[in-house]
Design a protein around this motif. Structure first.
Motif, mmCIF file in Angstrom:
data_model
loop_
_atom_site.group_PDB
_atom_site.id
_atom_site.type_symbol
_atom_site.label_atom_id
_atom_site.label_comp_id
_atom_site.label_asym_id
_atom_site.label_seq_id
_atom_site.Cartn_x
_atom_site.Cartn_y
_atom_site.Cartn_z
ATOM 1 N N GLU A 172 8.041 -28.582 -7.791
ATOM 2 C CA GLU A 172 6.816 -28.624 -6.983
ATOM 3 C C GLU A 172 6.724 -27.345 -6.161
ATOM 4 O O GLU A 172 7.655 -26.998 -5.440
ATOM 5 C CB GLU A 172 6.823 -29.867 -6.089
ATOM 6 C CG GLU A 172 5.783 -29.884 -4.990
ATOM 7 C CD GLU A 172 4.337 -29.673 -5.463
ATOM 8 O OE1 GLU A 172 3.910 -30.326 -6.426
ATOM 9 O OE2 GLU A 172 3.635 -28.816 -4.853
ATOM 10 N N LYS A 173 5.585 -26.689 -6.277
ATOM 11 C CA LYS A 173 5.481 -25.369 -5.620
ATOM 12 C C LYS A 173 5.374 -25.449 -4.095
ATOM 13 O O LYS A 173 5.768 -24.529 -3.399
ATOM 14 C CB LYS A 173 4.332 -24.557 -6.216
ATOM 15 C CG LYS A 173 2.969 -24.901 -5.730
ATOM 16 C CD LYS A 173 1.958 -23.868 -6.217
ATOM 17 C CE LYS A 173 0.556 -24.315 -5.876
ATOM 18 N NZ LYS A 173 -0.465 -23.512 -6.470
ATOM 19 N N THR A 174 4.831 -26.548 -3.564
ATOM 20 C CA THR A 174 4.701 -26.654 -2.096
ATOM 21 C C THR A 174 5.927 -27.388 -1.523
ATOM 22 O O THR A 174 6.877 -27.674 -2.241
ATOM 23 C CB THR A 174 3.426 -27.451 -1.724
ATOM 24 O OG1 THR A 174 3.629 -28.810 -2.133
ATOM 25 C CG2 THR A 174 2.201 -26.892 -2.414
ATOM 26 N N SER A 229 -6.023 -39.220 -0.110
ATOM 27 C CA SER A 229 -7.126 -39.756 -0.924
ATOM 28 C C SER A 229 -7.703 -41.031 -0.315
ATOM 29 O O SER A 229 -7.013 -41.758 0.407
ATOM 30 C CB SER A 229 -6.618 -40.063 -2.325
ATOM 31 O OG SER A 229 -5.694 -41.112 -2.255
ATOM 32 N N GLY A 230 -8.956 -41.260 -0.664
ATOM 33 C CA GLY A 230 -9.647 -42.473 -0.217
ATOM 34 C C GLY A 230 -9.589 -42.616 1.300
ATOM 35 O O GLY A 230 -9.422 -43.727 1.805
ATOM 36 N N ALA A 248 1.941 -30.780 -15.242
ATOM 37 C CA ALA A 248 1.113 -31.719 -14.461
ATOM 38 C C ALA A 248 0.768 -31.053 -13.142
ATOM 39 O O ALA A 248 1.025 -31.595 -12.068
ATOM 40 C CB ALA A 248 1.883 -33.016 -14.243
ATOM 41 N N GLY A 254 -2.140 -30.186 -11.827
ATOM 42 C CA GLY A 254 -3.434 -30.448 -11.193
ATOM 43 C C GLY A 254 -4.530 -29.515 -11.669
ATOM 44 O O GLY A 254 -4.337 -28.711 -12.589
ATOM 45 N N TRP A 312 -0.578 -18.485 -17.114
ATOM 46 C CA TRP A 312 0.724 -18.844 -17.688
ATOM 47 C C TRP A 312 0.602 -19.969 -18.730
ATOM 48 O O TRP A 312 1.451 -20.099 -19.601
ATOM 49 C CB TRP A 312 1.757 -19.172 -16.598
ATOM 50 C CG TRP A 312 1.452 -20.373 -15.723
ATOM 51 C CD1 TRP A 312 0.700 -20.390 -14.589
ATOM 52 C CD2 TRP A 312 1.912 -21.705 -15.912
ATOM 53 N NE1 TRP A 312 0.648 -21.646 -14.045
ATOM 54 C CE2 TRP A 312 1.395 -22.488 -14.835
ATOM 55 C CE3 TRP A 312 2.705 -22.337 -16.867
ATOM 56 C CZ2 TRP A 312 1.648 -23.852 -14.697
ATOM 57 C CZ3 TRP A 312 2.966 -23.704 -16.727
ATOM 58 C CH2 TRP A 312 2.436 -24.441 -15.657
ATOM 59 N N PHE A 330 -7.449 -40.893 -10.513
ATOM 60 C CA PHE A 330 -6.061 -41.371 -10.411
ATOM 61 C C PHE A 330 -5.684 -42.201 -11.638
ATOM 62 O O PHE A 330 -4.566 -42.112 -12.125
ATOM 63 C CB PHE A 330 -5.842 -42.184 -9.134
ATOM 64 C CG PHE A 330 -5.543 -41.314 -7.945
ATOM 65 C CD1 PHE A 330 -4.683 -40.227 -8.055
ATOM 66 C CD2 PHE A 330 -6.119 -41.569 -6.713
ATOM 67 C CE1 PHE A 330 -4.410 -39.405 -6.974
ATOM 68 C CE2 PHE A 330 -5.852 -40.756 -5.614
ATOM 69 C CZ PHE A 330 -4.995 -39.676 -5.748
#
Ligand code: FAD
Length: 411
Positions: free
Chosen positions: A34-36, A46-47, A164, A166, A176, A390
């Motif tokens: 995960e980059k963050t 969300s929501g 995955a 996003g 890439w 989702f």
């Protein structure tokens, strides 16, 4: 030696893929990059912080019809993992979902943290390794497997890779993935509201018409449903759905177009005229501004009276026929000029992404590179608002996990 799956991206699709892959294939080593510094950050917000997990739709064709891009693709995928599977999966792990009137499903706790806690428990239970601040810069096929290069120069080896990461808003960010031989449908925003700078209707901000019809002039785009007037223009489910279906067409027009709003789509214009005519007698002594007919919101009615040149204080009996007809015309077909859009922050998605003809809908595997998979919004699949995005993240994540299980169990 244990096989290794690297999942690129710690969002809904990546984490769902990772936990299911680790559970289904006990010998498989699973690592999420995960980059963050945060996992599941969109799930969290969300929501409105409640997480609209899925939609209470239990018919595959009807569900697939809610995806402006990728309809045929998801129809096949839903045969493997559908809304019912999502609901059961979370329920079996102690997260009950509830359905709202409009079909959106949320955890009964009304907190997205319940979904996050559940997924984090599963990550720990099945020993998924998570590496934060690990941005992937490149993936290359190396022999039977892959070399995954991170931004800090480290190179990790994997037998299978699930991308995955996003929706990327800019074309250049896909470089890439293009380098792996995949084509990209150009990204454009979906789910936005219409700006109508200078139109007096914005003075009615906060007013909502429960069932209006909005048409984009010169296109086939038309939607019916609640319309909300905002500080900037129009929003609400009917407008958001139009923006999703028209994502490409409206981008091509650089978000400059005209719309026609019918505030009373359940009546023909003639019926509206006839009813106004009847009211001249029924409500003869009343002021036209004393109360709106047709169940219209009062401020909306007052607005159209003003635009038609009708003074609020005249009696129905004295309503001039010319103004009465102008009013009927505006209630049934009011034209507005849209100049620009505002991103709908509640549930923003990107249309575009990895071209679907290059991915197998049965396995979510690349047709170009063996061992490479895609899940979630990185694909050219997006749904309208209501839990559809989702659901696709869960469906695609699970299918990738199951496809890898089938491979690992036979080797
Ligand atoms: C504010 C907001 C609210 C939303 N609300 C809803 C909702 O209620 N219901 C609904 O159905 N949909 C909703 N959506 C849409 C939904 O969140 C997305 O469709 C869904 O999160 C997509 O999941 P994903 O895992 O594909 O991507 P993401 O959730 O975007 O996750 C991708 C992850 O990959 C990481 N990443 C990207 N590139 C790299 C790289 N090179 N290396 C390593 N990591 C990388 C990112 O940092 C991110 O953590 C909302 C979206 C937003 C923005």
């Amino acid at each position: 030696m244990a096989k290794e799956l690297i999942v690129i991206g710690g969002g809904a699709a990546g984490i769902f893929c990772a936990v299911n892959a680790a559970r289904m294939s006990p010998g498989l080593r699973v690592t999420v990059l995960e980059k963050t510094g945060k996992l599941l950050s969109k799930v969290k917000v969300s929501g409105g912080g409640r997480c609209n997990v899925t939609h209470a739709c239990f018919d595959i064709s009807a569900m697939a019809g809610r995806y402006p891009r990728g309809q045929h693709f998801v129809r096949k995928a839903f045969h493997q993992w559908f809304t019912t599977d999502t609901i059961n999966w979370f329920q079996e792990r102690g997260v009950e979902l509830k359905t709202e009137e409009d079909g959106r499903m949320f955890p009964v706790t009304d907190s997205s943290q319940s979904i996050i806690d559940c997924l984090m428990r599963e990550l720990n239970r099945f020993g998924v390794e998570v590496r934060m601040h690990a941005e992937v810069k490149g993936v290359e096929k190396e022999g039977e497997g892959f070399a995954v290069t991170l931004a800090d120069g480290r190179v990790l080896a994997a037998d299978h890779v699930c991308v995955a990461c996003g929706g990327y808003p800019k074309s250049g960010m896909f470089e890439w993935i293009r380098a792996l031989g995949h084509s990209i449908e150009e990204p454009v925003p979906s789910l936005f509201t219409f700006n109508m700078p200078g139109d007096p209707i914005v003075g009615l901000m906060g007013v909502s018409a429960p069932a209006a019809q909005v048409k984009v002039v010169g296109t086939k785009l038309v939607e019916k449903g609640p319309v909300l007037i905002t500080h900037w223009g129009l929003s609400g489910p009917a407008v958001l759905r139009l923006s999703a279906w028209g994502a490409r067409e409206l981008a091509a027009r650089e978000y400059q177009f005209s719309i026609v709003v019918n505030w009373l789509p359940e009546f023909s214009e003639q019926e509206v005229r006839d009813r106004l005519q009847e009211l001249r007698y029924e409500w003869a002594p009343k002021m036209v501004g004393s109360g709106p007919p047709f169940g219209l919101p009062r401020r909306l009615w007052d607005h159209w009276l003003g635009i038609s040149g009708v003074h609020k204080d005249i009696r129905w009996a004295d309503l001039p026929i010319r103004e009465q007809n102008r009013l009927a015309g505006l209630l049934c077909a009011a034209t507005f000029t849209v100049k620009g859009k505002t991103t709908f922050k509640e549930e923003f998605v990107t249309a575009g992404g990895v071209r679907l003809s290059e991915v197998d809908a049965g396995s979510y595997g690349s047709r170009k590179v063996a061992g490479l998979y895609f899940a979630g919004e990185i694909l050219d699949v997006d749904g309208i608002t209501g839990g559809f995005n989702f659901q696709h993240a869960w469906t695609s994540g699970w299918i990738v996990a199951d496809s890898i299980r089938a491979l690992v169990s036979t080797t």
